[in-house]
Design a protein around this motif. Structure first.
Motif, PDB file in Angstrom:
ATOM      1  N   TRP A   1      -2.191  14.814   0.760  1.00  0.00           N
ATOM      2  CA  TRP A   1      -2.347  13.627   1.600  1.00  0.00           C
ATOM      3  C   TRP A   1      -2.883  13.949   2.989  1.00  0.00           C
TER       4      TRP A   1
ATOM      5  N   ILE B   1      -5.847   3.901   1.416  1.00  0.00           N
ATOM      6  CA  ILE B   1      -4.992   5.086   1.556  1.00  0.00           C
ATOM      7  C   ILE B   1      -4.065   4.967   2.769  1.00  0.00           C
TER       8      ILE B   1
ATOM      9  N   LEU C   1      -1.273   2.960   1.496  1.00  0.00           N
ATOM     10  CA  LEU C   1      -0.510   3.757   0.529  1.00  0.00           C
ATOM     11  C   LEU C   1       0.468   4.671   1.268  1.00  0.00           C
TER      12      LEU C   1
ATOM     13  N   ASP D   1       4.543   4.342   1.382  1.00  0.00           N
ATOM     14  CA  ASP D   1       5.267   5.489   0.861  1.00  0.00           C
ATOM     15  C   ASP D   1       6.298   5.982   1.859  1.00  0.00           C
TER      16      ASP D   1
ATOM     17  N   SER E   1       4.161  -4.888  -1.725  1.00  0.00           N
ATOM     18  CA  SER E   1       3.125  -4.114  -1.036  1.00  0.00           C
ATOM     19  C   SER E   1       1.737  -4.694  -1.285  1.00  0.00           C
TER      20      SER E   1
ATOM     21  N   PHE F   1      -4.506   1.153  -5.089  1.00  0.00           N
ATOM     22  CA  PHE F   1      -3.773   2.190  -4.367  1.00  0.00           C
ATOM     23  C   PHE F   1      -2.394   1.735  -3.893  1.00  0.00           C
ATOM     24  N   THR F   2      -2.212   0.443  -3.674  1.00  0.00           N
ATOM     25  CA  THR F   2      -0.947   0.010  -3.079  1.00  0.00           C
ATOM     26  C   THR F   2       0.036  -0.540  -4.106  1.00  0.00           C
TER      27      THR F   2
END
Lengths: 289, 302, 366
Positions: free
Chosen positions: A256, B137, B140, B144, B167, B242-243
Motif C-alpha cells: 500500500w 485507493i 480504500l 481500511d 463505504s 475498490f471500496t
C-alpha cells in the motif's frame, strides 16, 4: 437567528456548506492526506504498513520498471489526446456548421455514447479487437483478406483506440462550444479581406477556437493518464498503464505505501499539466463552463 | 466597345466562379462525409454489441442466428439480478444524499462571499479532476484504517435481501456532491435575483421566499444534477470495485468480473440492458429540459 | 399621522464598501403624490428606492414610511410594494398566481384573494389573462401584471424602478398617460425612478433631481425647468445656453460680464456671489427672441438685448434652430417656433438682435 445572520453574513454560507464540507473533508480530504502519509511509510512483511518514515517508495517510482510504465502512460495519454484533437476538431467543425436544429440533434447524438457506461464501451471494442475471436480478425480471415490475425489486441494500439473512443466526445464538446460562438461575420470579413479558406482557418478559426482545444485536451489527457479500465480490458494483461500498477499494489502485491506513492506522483503530473494550462492561458482564453 | 469588353469578361468570370463553387461543394461534401464517418465510429461498436446479444452461439464475432436465450440466461442469473438491485439501491440513496448536500453547497457558493470560499471551490472541484483510480485507493485506505464503512446496510427490497456496504454509498456521495453542486450553481447563476426581491417585497419572509420562489426556480438544475449523479453512480466501476470489499457487486463490477472470466453474448445482453437504462435517463433529461425551456447544459464529466 | 408625510428620508447615507451610492439624502414626500427621482444612471436614484423598499439598509440616517421608522425592517414587513425594472414576474406561476402572491403571504381569505385579483387585473385591463404565463404576454402586458401585482396589496406607497424602460417608445408614451391616470384613480403615493427627463416632467407632481448620490433640487416640474438652481440641473433637464463670465454687480438684479463690453443683467439662481467671482448665465434657447437690428423688443416687461451674428441655421420642422455668435468664442442657441409658412428666416452671416426677459436669465455658480 435572523439578527445573527445579519451580523455575520458568512455564518449562513457556512451553515449551507456544513454538510458538503464535512462530507468532503472526512471522505475526501482526509483520505488524500492519509495516502500522502502512507506514501512515506514502509511496507509490512505480511502486507499492512510499518510506521517508519521512508523515501524509498518515491525512489522506487524511478526504478526502470515503474518509470518506463510512467513514461508509457504519458506517451499513451499524449497520443490519445493528439488523435482525439485530430479527429475531434473536424467533427466539431462539422457540427457547428450545420443548421441550428440539426446541431442540437448532433450534439445529442454525441452525448448518447458519452452517457453510456465506459466499461461497456470498452467491452464493445474487446469483442471487435480480440486476436483470434474478435469480429475484425474473424471477418477479415473468413473473407480471405488476411490469413494471420492482425495484432489488434493486448498492445498500445488497442489501449489508444479504446481511450480515443472513450474520450472523443470530451474533445468535441468544448471545441464545438467555441466554434459555435464564433461569429460567422468574422469569417466573411476575413474572406472579404482576401484571405483564402486555408488562411481563414489558420488566422481566424484556429486561434479563436484555441480555448476549446486546450480545454478539450485537458479533459482527454487527464483521464487517459489515469486510465485503469481500458488497459485492464484491452491491454490483455500485457500492456499496462500506471493505473494498473497502482491497483496491483492494492489488489495483488499488498504494498500500500508504494501504491500510495505511485498515485501521488501520478496526481502531481496531472496537477502540473493543470497548472501549465492555467499559466499558458488567460482567463478569457479559458473555457467558461 | 464597352459592351463588347463586358461580354468577353463574362465567360472567364463564370468559369472562375464555377471552379470556386465546385471547390466549395467538394469541401462541403468531404466535411459531411467526415461527419457521418465520425458518428459511424461512435455508434458502430455499440450497435454490434447489441446485435451479438441476440446471437445464437457463444461467439461474439460470427453470426449464427437470432435468439433471446442470452437474455433468458441473464434474467435467471441471480448474481446479475442481485447486482442490478445493488446498483439501483446505491444510485438512489447516493443521489438523494448528494442532491441535498450539493444543492446547499451550490447556494452557499453562488450566493455568498466569505472567507475560505476559494479553498471550498478547490475542495469541490478536486473530486471531479482526480482520476477514479486515485480516489478509489484513497478511499480504500481510509475505510481500511478507520474501520468504518465496510459493514453492510441490510435491506429487503421486493423480497430480495440486499447487503450494501456503507463505504460504497459514502464514496458515491463523495464524488457526486461536486457534480450536483456545479450543475445547480450554474442554474442559480442564471437566475434573476430580483425574483427573490419581488417575493420579499410581496411580504414573503426568508423561508417563504425560498420555498415559493428560489426552490422552484432551482428545480431544473436540481433535477439535472440528480440525473447526472444517478448516471455517474450507476456507471461507476472503479471506485465501487475498490471500496466495496469482497463479495459485493454492482452491475458494472459484476460485468467486469464476467469479462475477466471470458467473453460471451450474455455480457452483451447485460450491456444492452445497461444501455437501455442510459437511454431512458437521457430521455428523462430531455423531457426535463423541454419543461425548463432553456439552453441545454452540456455536462462534461472527467 | 403627525406630519402627514407618506415617506420621509432624513440624511440617509448608503455606502457599498468604499463607494458612496447615496450621500445624505433628505426627502419629504406627501400622501398621494407622484414623486419622481430623476438623474443619470449611477446617480443613486435606484439605491434610494431600494433603501425605501428595504432591499438595502442605510449606512446611516432614517427612513420613515407613513409616520413609522423603518430601521432595519426587512422588505416583507414594509407597507410598500415595488414594480421592478424588468418586472420580476415569477415565471413558474400564472398571471393570477403572480398577482395573488402578496395576498397569500398576508393570509387573506381565499374568496377575498379571488375577488381582489380579479379587480386588480380589471384595473390594468388584463381581466382575461389570469391563466396565462408571464412569458406568453407582451412587454406592455407584463408591465401591467407587475403593476397589478403591486397594487392589489393596497400599499401605502408604490415604488417604481424605471418601469417603462424596457418598452419601445410608442408603448412607453401610452403607458405614461395610463400610469398617471391610474395613480390618480387609486390615490396611492408613487415614487418613480427614471433617467428620462421628459417622462419625469410629464408625469410627476414633484421631482427630485439627483446626481452622484446627492439630491440637487426638489420641486414642481415647471420649477425645475424654469428655475434650475445648479448648473447640473439646468444642463440635465432640457437644452440650455451657458454663458460664462464674472459677476459685475451684485444685488437682487445682478449683472454678469460675459465679454469685455457685454454685460448682461440676470437673476440669481442660488445664493449671491461676490463681485468678481466667476459665474455662469443660463438661458433656455426658446426664451430668446431673434430679431433684426431695427426691431424693438416687446414693450411688456424688462428685456435684455444683445447684438450678434447668425453662424448656423438648422430647420427642424416645428422650429428653427439658430446658432448666434455674440462675440468671438461666445455662441448661443436660439429656437424659434415656425408659426407661419415661409416665416422670415435669417441667413448665416446676418446681423441680428437677441432679446430675452431679464427673469429668464439665471446666474449659476461655476
Amino acid at each position: 437567528m435572523q439578527r445573527l445572520f445579519a451580523r455575520y453574513p458568512a455564518l449562513r454560507a457556512w451553515l449551507l456548506l456544513l454538510p458538503a464540507a464535512t462530507w468532503l473533508f472526512i471522505f475526501f480530504i482526509a483520505p488524500l492526506f492519509i495516502v500522502l502519509v502512507y506514501s512515506f511509510l514502509e511496507r509490512g512483511t505480511y502486507g499492512g504498513v510499518v510506521w517508519q518514515f521512508s523515501l524509498e517508495n518515491f525512489r522506487r517510482t524511478f526504478d526502470s520498471l515503474y518509470f518506463s510504465t510512467f513514461l508509457r502512460s504519458f506517451y499513451i495519454a499524449a497520443v490519445t489526446t493528439f488523435i482525439c484533437l485530430l479527429l475531434g476538431f473536424p467533427l466539431a467543425y462539422y457540427i457547428s456548421t450545420r443548421p441550428p436544429q440539426r446541431r442540437s440533434t448532433l450534439i445529442l447524438a454525441l452525448m448518447i455514447p458519452f452517457w453510456t457506461n465506459f466499461l461497456i464501451r470498452t467491452y464493445a471494442w474487446l469483442t471487435l479487437l480480440r486476436t483470434n475471436t474478435g469480429l475484425i480478425n474473424v471477418s477479415l480471415m473468413s473473407l480471405g483478406i488476411i490469413d494471420k490475425p492482425l495484432p489488434l489486441f493486448g498492445n498500445d494500439f488497442a489501449i489508444i483506440l479504446g481511450l480515443v473512443y472513450g474520450w472523443l466526445p470530451d474533445m468535441v464538446l468544448p471545441i464545438y462550444a467555441t466554434l459555435e460562438r464564433l461569429d460567422t461575420s468574422l469569417l466573411e470579413a476575413a474572406s472579404d479581406l482576401y484571405a483564402s479558406s486555408s488562411k481563414v482557418f489558420r488566422r481566424v478559426i484556429w486561434p479563436l477556437s484555441l480555448p476549446g482545444v486546450v480545454a478539450g485536451s485537458m479533459l482527454v489527457f487527464i483521464p487517459s493518464l489515469g486510465a485503469f479500465v481500458t488497459p485492464a480490458i484491452l491491454g490483455g494483461g500485457k500492456s499496462l498503464m500506471i493505473g494498473n500498477i497502482i491497483s496491483n499494489q492494492f489488489l495483488a502485491a499488498h504494498d500500500w505505501p508504494f501504491g500510495s506513492a505511485l498515485s501521488f506522483v501520478m496526481m502531481a503530473v496531472m496537477l502540473l499539466a493543470t497548472l501549465i494550462y492555467f499559466r499558458s492561458t488567460t482567463s478569457e482564453e479559458r473555457m467558461q463552463p | 466597345m464597352s459592351s463588347e469588353s463586358i461580354t468577353q469578361q463574362v465567360p472567364s468570370m463564370s468559369r472562375r466562379s464555377r471552379w470556386a463553387r465546385v471547390k466549395k461543394s467538394m469541401g462541403e461534401f468531404s466535411l459531411s462525409l467526415y461527419g457521418w464517418g465520425g458518428y459511424f465510429f461512435l455508434y458502430l461498436p455499440i450497435v454490434i454489441l447489441v446485435i451479438f446479444s441476440f446471437n445464437d452461439s457463444r461467439s461474439t464475432a460470427q453470426w449464427s442466428g437470432f435468439t433471446f436465450d442470452w437474455y433468458g440466461e441473464m434474467i435467471h442469473d441471480s448474481q446479475i439480478i442481485l447486482s442490478l438491485w445493488n446498483s439501483l439501491f446505491v444510485a438512489v440513496i447516493s443521489t438523494i444524499i448528494s442532491v441535498v448536500i450539493g444543492t446547499l453547497a451550490a447556494m452557499a457558493m453562488e450566493r455568498h462571499v466569505f472567507r475560505g470560499k476559494l479553498l471550498m471551490d478547490a475542495v469541490l472541484y478536486l473530486p471531479i479532476i482526480i482520476p477514479d483510480i486515485a480516489m478509489a485507493i484513497m478511499l480504500l485506505i481510509f475505510f481500511d484504517i478507520s474501520g468504518i464503512g465496510f459493514e453492510p446496510w441490510k435491506v429487503s427490497l421486493f423480497g430480495i435481501r440486499l447487503a450494501v456496504p456503507y463505504s460504497v454509498i459514502i464514496s458515491h456521495v463523495a464524488f457526486n456532491i461536486s457534480f450536483v453542486a456545479i450543475v445547480v450553481r450554474a442554474r442559480l447563476a442564471q437566475m434573476d435575483r430580483t425574483l427573490e426581491e419581488a417575493a420579499q417585497d410581496l411580504y414573503a419572509d426568508t423561508w417563504q421566499t425560498f420555498w415559493k420562489v428560489t426552490l422552484p426556480m432551482m428545480m431544473p438544475g436540481i433535477m439535472g444534477g440528480a440525473l447526472l449523479a444517478f448516471t455517474l453512480s450507476l456507471d461507476d466501476f472503479v471506485i465501487t470495485f475498490f471500496t466495496s470489499g469482497a463479495g459485493f457487486n454492482t452491475l458494472p463490477v459484476r460485468v467486469f468480473s464476467m469479462i475477466k472470466k471470458g467473453v460471451t453474448p450474455k455480457i452483451n445482453a447485460v450491456s444492452s440492458l445497461m444501455l437501455v437504462f442510459s437511454l431512458a435517463l437521457i430521455g428523462i433529461s430531455l423531457l426535463l429540459r423541454k419543461g425548463g425551456d432553456e439552453e441545454p447544459t452540456i455536462g462534461i464529466g472527467l | 399621522m403627525s406630519d402627514g408625510l407618506a415617506v420621509e428620508l432624513r440624511q440617509v447615507v448608503k455606502r457599498f464598501g468604499e463607494v458612496t451610492a447615496v450621500e445624505s439624502v433628505s426627502l419629504q414626500i406627501q400622501h398621494g403624490e407622484f414623486f419622481s427621482l430623476l438623474g443619470p444612471s449611477g446617480c443613486g436614484k435606484t439605491t434610494t428606492l431600494r433603501l425605501i423598499a428595504g432591499f438595502e439598509m442605510p449606512t446611516s440616517g432614517d427612513i420613515i414610511i407613513n409616520g413609522e421608522m423603518q430601521g432595519h425592517l426587512p422588505p416583507y414587513q414594509r407597507p410598500v410594494n415595488t414594480v421592478f425594472q424588468h418586472y420580476a414576474l415569477f415565471p413558474h406561476m400564472t398571471v393570477a398566481q403572480n398577482v395573488a402572491f402578496g395576498l397569500e403571504m398576508k393570509k387573506v381569505s381565499k374568496d377575498e384573494i379571488t375577488r381582489r385579483v380579479g379587480e386588480a387585473l380589471e384595473l390594468v385591463h388584463l381581466g382575461k389573462m389570469g391563466s396565462r404565463r408571464p412569458k406568453q404576454l407582451s412587454g406592455g402586458q407584463q408591465q401591467r401584471v407587475a403593476l397589478a401585482r403591486a397594487l392589489v396589496n393596497r400599499p401605502k406607497v408604490l415604488l417604481l424602478d424605471e418601469p417603462l424602460g424596457a418598452l419601445d417608445l410608442k408603448l412607453r408614451k401610452a403607458m405614461q398617460g395610463e400610469l398617471k391616470a391610474l395613480q390618480e384613480q387609486v390615490g396611492i403615493t408613487f415614487i418613480y425612478v427614471t433617467h428620462d427627463q421628459e417622462e419625469a416632467l410629464t408625469m410627476s407632481d414633484r421631482i427630485a433631481v439627483m446626481s452622484a448620490g446627492h439630491v440637487f433640487q426638489v420641486g414642481f416640474p415647471e420649477d425645475i425647468y424654469e428655475n434650475p438652481n445648479t448648473r447640473f440641473v439646468a444642463d440635465f433637464i432640457g437644452e440650455t445656453n451657458f454663458l460664462h463670465g464674472t459677476v459685475h454687480r451684485r444685488g437682487p438684479l445682478a449683472e454678469i460680464a460675459i465679454a469685455e463690453n457685454v454685460i448682461l443683467p440676470a437673476r440669481w439662481a442660488s445664493d449671491e456671489l461676490p463681485a468678481g467671482s466667476s459665474a455662469t448665465l443660463s438661458i433656455r434657447p426658446e426664451k430668446i427672441l431673434i430679431a433684426s437690428g431695427d426691431e424693438k423688443p416687446p414693450s411688456d416687461g424688462e428685456f435684455v438685448s444683445v447684438p450678434g451674428q447668425v453662424a448656423e441655421v438648422v430647420y427642424l420642422g416645428t422650429d428653427t434652430r439658430y446658432v448666434v455668435r455674440i462675440v468671438d468664442g461666445v455662441q448661443t442657441v436660439v429656437r424659434v417656433q415656425n408659426l407661419e409658412m415661409g416665416n422670415k428666416r435669417f441667413k448665416v452671416g446676418d446681423a441680428v438682435m437677441l432679446h430675452w426677459r431679464v427673469e429668464h436669465g439665471r446666474i449659476l455658480k461655476e
